[in-house]
Enzyme design. Structure first.
Site, short mmCIF file in Angstrom:
data_model
loop_
_atom_site.label_atom_id
_atom_site.label_comp_id
_atom_site.label_asym_id
_atom_site.label_seq_id
_atom_site.Cartn_x
_atom_site.Cartn_y
_atom_site.Cartn_z
N CYS A 18 39.76 60.20 77.32
CA CYS A 18 41.10 59.63 77.50
C CYS A 18 41.14 58.11 77.39
CB CYS A 18 41.63 60.03 78.87
SG CYS A 18 41.47 61.75 79.18
N1 SAJ Z 1 35.48 53.24 84.72
C1 SAJ Z 1 35.01 51.95 84.94
N2 SAJ Z 1 35.51 51.23 85.98
C2 SAJ Z 1 36.47 51.75 86.82
C3 SAJ Z 1 36.95 53.06 86.57
C4 SAJ Z 1 36.43 53.79 85.53
O1 SAJ Z 1 34.15 51.46 84.22
O2 SAJ Z 1 36.87 51.06 87.75
C5 SAJ Z 1 34.98 54.01 83.59
C6 SAJ Z 1 34.36 55.33 84.01
O3 SAJ Z 1 32.98 55.16 84.30
C7 SAJ Z 1 34.58 56.19 82.76
C8 SAJ Z 1 35.88 55.66 82.17
O4 SAJ Z 1 36.09 54.37 82.78
O5 SAJ Z 1 33.54 55.98 81.83
C9 SAJ Z 1 37.09 56.55 82.47
O6 SAJ Z 1 37.07 56.82 83.82
P1 SAJ Z 1 38.36 57.39 84.64
O7 SAJ Z 1 38.05 57.19 86.08
O8 SAJ Z 1 39.61 56.85 84.11
O9 SAJ Z 1 38.31 58.96 84.45
P2 SAJ Z 1 38.66 60.01 83.30
O10 SAJ Z 1 38.76 59.38 81.97
O11 SAJ Z 1 37.72 61.13 83.50
O12 SAJ Z 1 40.05 60.61 83.73
C10 SAJ Z 1 41.16 59.84 83.58
C11 SAJ Z 1 41.93 60.06 84.87
N3 SAJ Z 1 41.24 59.34 85.92
C12 SAJ Z 1 41.77 58.74 86.97
O13 SAJ Z 1 42.97 58.59 87.09
C13 SAJ Z 1 40.84 58.29 88.06
C14 SAJ Z 1 43.27 59.69 84.57
O14 SAJ Z 1 43.26 58.37 84.11
C15 SAJ Z 1 43.85 60.65 83.59
O15 SAJ Z 1 44.49 61.69 84.31
C16 SAJ Z 1 42.82 61.27 82.70
O16 SAJ Z 1 41.85 60.31 82.42
C17 SAJ Z 1 43.50 61.74 81.43
O17 SAJ Z 1 43.37 62.92 81.14
O18 SAJ Z 1 44.19 60.94 80.80
#
Ligand code: SAJ
Length: 439
Positions: A276
């Site tokens: 995503c």
């Molecule tokens: N990440 C960072 N720093 C942060 C948060 C995340 O480096 O502070 C990285 C993570 O390690 C990962 C990437 O970003 O590699 C994405 O992480 P994420 O926490 O956004 O999780 P996803 O992509 O598995 O799921 C996200 C959902 N997550 C959250 O809201 C916490 C949400 O944004 C959406 O519901 C989902 O993508 C989607 O399907 O769009």
């Protein structure tokens, strides 16, 4: 007077006898299919991967967030079955599209999956059917791409059939928020479309928020993900600056987090993974160009986040250099290839780019990930190795790319000579031992 198509469909949904097709049985589609089947709807999962279809029909969950017992129950009750045969569409009352929306190698949207599925639905579209797109995409997809194909049937949207966009919200590994307790946004092409789609989702979600159009729903989903991409890029950029200034970014963020209002912590990392956040924002910046608009924040965030894997490689190189070692020929153990902790998903994982780059620079790289036994890196498959005491002691550098909770960070620091920590995973480590370099 005969009932309208809308009233008939609402009656079926409320009565629990509606038949629903879910296209795409992945991280989004399978949980959705199970939740709809759990409330008594008859669900037919459609996926082009026969292996997935067979697993569903054997009630074998392959998505960690889909509890085995829940899948077994709905399959046993005959409420959920899967097939590759799209002709079942002639018998369904609703079709939910949960297929991938990737980027091509030039980071441009690839909506071919959506188009292929839409054409299958159009083939069998009938009076009284609801079609909902859940896949994250650019504002305009539902009305510019799906609607015309469905209207070729001669049926009229909002009267004979209904069309809406309702973005998926799945956070893989999230133990608190699942499909049923995550608010759902719904935007129909017409008010009737919105009403029917709301009825369907209210069967499985406590809180359904309707909006005035599919474009608003498409845009709000992208705002959710652009919000994350931009804020993660911000702390990634500040992490590089703080490293140069000799300031611990992790301490800075923890301190800022004491502010009880107006601040939300994000953390630097080795880059963005998942299906995503690294992908969806580019759908909006690509569409924006059609309006002579350059979405600079989105593009800049992507540029910063895309650079992080290569910044991590330079951190490893410099850390080895400080110990009088060159990267070439050094033994490096990478801990974690999943794109975030405690999950088995490595799509777009930055760790894969880091391993590939380290190998290309002549390092001898192995990885360990308890969730991922093997993974394709470059042209070959690589197996996860055991993170034994020996391998920790023999490694010139241990690189933490995914902070899985199962790792014993005290043991890792005690046995290793050098640890490069991109997740602040060693923040609670008390033992002495390795030199620790943090992002
Ligand atoms: N990440 C960072 N720093 C942060 C948060 C995340 O480096 O502070 C990285 C993570 O390690 C990962 C990437 O970003 O590699 C994405 O992480 P994420 O926490 O956004 O999780 P996803 O992509 O598995 O799921 C996200 C959902 N997550 C959250 O809201 C916490 C949400 O944004 C959406 O519901 C989902 O993508 C989607 O399907 O769009």
């Amino acid at each position: 007077m005969s009932k309208s198509a809308k009233d008939e469909l609402i009656e079926k949904i409320r009565g629990g006898c509606a038949k629903v097709a879910v296209f795409g049985l992945g991280y989004v589609g399978l949980p959705l299919a199970v939740e709809k089947a759990k409330v008594g709807l008859t669900v037919i999962g459609i996926d082009r991967q026969a292996e997935r279809v067979e697993k569903v029909n054997r009630a074998e969950s392959y998505i960690p967030d889909v509890i085995q017992g829940s899948l077994e129950e709905v399959v046993r009750k005959g409420k959920l079955r899967a097939t590759t045969d799209t002709s079942v569409l002639r018998e369904v009352d609703a079709a939910c599209i949960c297929v991938p929306t990737p980027l091509n190698k030039n980071k441009e949207p690839d909506i071919s999956y959506i188009i292929n599925v839409t054409e299958k639905i159009a083939e069998h579209l009938h009076r009284g059917e609801l079609v909902v797109l859940e896949s994250t995409t650019y504002p305009g997809t539902t009305e510019e791409v799906i609607l015309p194909r469905l209207e070729e049937s001669g049926l009229k949207v909002g009267e004979d059939f209904f069309l809406a966009f309702s973005p998926e919200r799945v956070d893989p590994g999230n133990k608190l928020y699942k499909t049923h307790n995550t608010p759902k946004v719904v935007g129909g092409v017409t008010p009737n479309c919105t009403e029917v789609a709301r009825e369907l989702y209210e069967k499985i979600v406590k809180d359904v928020k309707t909006v005035s159009s599919p474009r608003v729903a498409e845009a709000e989903k992208l705002l959710e993900n652009v919000f994350r991409s931009v804020n993660i890029a911000l702390v990634n950029e500040l992490a590089v600056l703080c490293k140069r200034m000799g300031i611990d970014i992790w301490e800075v963020i923890d301190a800022a987090s004491t502010k009880p209002y107006g601040f939300m912590p994000f953390y630097p990392g080795p880059g963005l993974g998942g299906h995503c956040i690294p992908i969806d924002p580019y759908y909006w910046s690509w569409k924006a160009r059609e309006y002579d608009f350059h979405a600079k924040f989105i593009e800049l965030a992507g540029e910063i986040n895309d650079n992080m894997p290569y910044y991590v490689v330079s951190l490893v190189q410099n850390a080895l250099n400080d110990l009088g070692k060159s990267l070439r020929g050094s033994k490096i153990l990478v801990l974690g290839v999943a794109y975030k902790k405690d999950i088995d998903d490595f799509r777009e994982s930055p760790a894969l780019k880091i391993i590939k780059a380290l190998k290309e620079m002549g390092a001898d790289v192995v990885y360990n990930d308890p969730y991922i036994p093997s993974v394709k890196i470059g042209d070959g498959m690589v197996e996860s190795v055991e993170a034994s005491d020996d391998i920790l002691q023999e490694s010139d550098c241990v690189l933490i790319t995914t902070d899985h909770s199962v790792y014993d960070y005290n043991r890792i620091v005690e046995k290793a000579r050098l640890v490069v920590d991109t997740r602040n995973a060693t923040r609670c480590v008390k033992t002495r031992g390795a030199k620790i370099v943090k992002l």
